[in-house]
Write a protein that holds these residues in place. Structure first.
Motif, short mmCIF file in Angstrom:
data_model
loop_
_atom_site.label_atom_id
_atom_site.label_comp_id
_atom_site.label_asym_id
_atom_site.label_seq_id
_atom_site.Cartn_x
_atom_site.Cartn_y
_atom_site.Cartn_z
N LYS A 158 0.86 -1.05 0.50
CA LYS A 158 0.23 -0.46 -0.11
C LYS A 158 0.91 1.03 0.29
CE LYS A 158 -4.05 2.07 2.45
NZ LYS A 158 -4.90 2.22 3.82
N GLY A 159 2.36 1.23 0.14
CA GLY A 159 2.92 2.12 -0.07
C GLY A 159 3.37 2.83 -1.13
N LYS A 164 5.39 -6.59 2.93
CA LYS A 164 3.74 -5.85 3.11
C LYS A 164 2.87 -6.81 2.20
CE LYS A 164 0.02 -3.76 6.39
NZ LYS A 164 -0.93 -2.91 5.71
N PRO A 165 2.32 -7.36 1.69
CA PRO A 165 0.70 -7.42 0.81
C PRO A 165 0.20 -6.08 1.54
CG PRO A 165 0.37 -9.60 2.24
CD PRO A 165 2.06 -8.78 2.87
N GLN A 168 0.44 -8.55 6.99
CA GLN A 168 1.02 -8.08 8.00
C GLN A 168 2.72 -8.29 6.85
OE1 GLN A 168 0.60 -11.13 10.92
NE2 GLN A 168 -0.87 -9.58 12.22
N PHE A 169 3.63 -7.33 7.07
CA PHE A 169 5.05 -7.54 7.28
C PHE A 169 5.58 -8.59 8.10
CE2 PHE A 169 5.34 -2.80 6.54
CZ PHE A 169 5.77 -3.19 5.42
#
Length: 316
Positions: free
Chosen positions: A165-166, A214-215, A219-220
């Motif tokens: 999401k980054g 992280k999808p 989670q990372f």
């Protein structure tokens, strides 16, 4: 606690063999005293030691004369003695950070072979597959920095973080599964500074780093160890919505930091990598992807010819 003279005599041959120090007995002064500054090491009779003109360390003459004792802080010593896995984790992290690739005989010379059971990389933490809710949770567990996309956890080993999401358009290369990781810098042309500088250092040394992913809505997790096999410069859109030149680091996943475990195609890519920057921004332009950025002075035919020539020039 061990006397300076015994520590000096034990360190001297190791410094000469593994750090190319000309006189190991003189050179032993620096690691012996540096740990005091880091609050990891205690030395008694400090007030009897004469310091150098700038007061940074004791003189070698006074160390030899006073022969103080030095050692780990008592609580740290007790921890390492009572929990060998903690000692193994610390030792393995130091090996990867400072003695990579691992020289033959080093574990035996350092007295670490039994502690690390012949597979030093297994002692490293975090372990592959460990997952965390967010970056803050990783920081609470393993320290280091908790914001930058490229940075180190507390053991000083580099991590590259990719968030689905980054703001960075990271991805996977078709067929190989290798990772196309966008460099550090949200807006404007990226430079070899900060995280990109660390990546360049790891590329030059062929040193493994941790890749976290992280999808979206996930989670990372520490997904894989990886090595950088290529660095490219391409056009991309920054957080400000403007086109800019950005680095694309090509990461090849590896099962472990131990080079003996790496696939042949990764070793071949590392052998072929000269560290040269492959600049894709010279032959391709933002307008080739974004109609609003098209150069109105260039005809469609000329653009086609330019792109065809650029494609033909790519080595196969």
């Amino acid at each position: 606690m061990q006397s300076w003279s015994s520590a000096r005599d034990a360190l001297a041959p190791l410094l000469e063999k593994y750090a190319q120090v000309e006189d190991g007995k003189d050179g032993a002064l620096y690691p012996f005293w540096a740990l005091v500054k880091d609050d990891l090491w205690t030395v008694d009779s400090v007030h009897d030691l004469a310091l150098t003109s700038r007061g940074r360390r004791p003189t070698l003459e006074s160390l030899n004369r006073v022969d103080p004792s030095g050692g780990l802080r008592e609580d740290d010593y007790a921890l390492l003695r009572s929990q060998p896995h903690v000692a193994a984790e610390a030792a393995a992290g130091l090996l990867l950070r400072y003695f990579y690739p691992l020289p033959a005989g080093l574990l035996e010379d350092f007295g670490l072979h039994d502690l690390l059971a012949g597979r030093w990389a297994d002692a490293l933490r975090p372990q592959l597959g460990e997952a965390f809710k967010d970056r803050d949770a990783i920081w609470r567990a393993y320290g280091g920095q908790k914001m930058a996309g490229i940075g180190c956890v507390a053991d000083g080993i580099l991590s590259a973080f990719s968030d689905g999401k980054g703001p960075y358009a990271d991805g996977r290369l078709p067929d190989t599964g290798w990772i196309a990781y966008v460099g550090d810098g949200l807006s404007g042309d990226q430079r070899i500074t900060d995280g990109n500088e660390l990546m360049a250092e790891y590329q030059s040394a062929g040193r493994p780093l941790r890749y976290w992913h992280k999808p979206f809505q996930g989670q990372f997790s520490f997904e894989t160890w990886a090595v950088i096999v290529q660095r490219r410069l391409r056009w991309g859109v920054g957080e400000d919505g403007k086109w800019r030149r950005e680095f694309l680091w090509i990461l090849a996943p590896i099962p472990s930091p131990e080079r003996e475990s790496w696939p042949d195609d990764v070793l071949e890519a590392l052998e072929a990598d000269t560290g040269t920057l492959h600049d894709d921004t010279a032959n391709y332009r933002p307008g080739d992807l974004d109609p609003e950025e098209r150069d109105t002075t260039e005809t469609d035919e000329d653009a086609y010819k330019r792109l065809a020539q650029a494609a033909e020039a790519i080595p196969r």
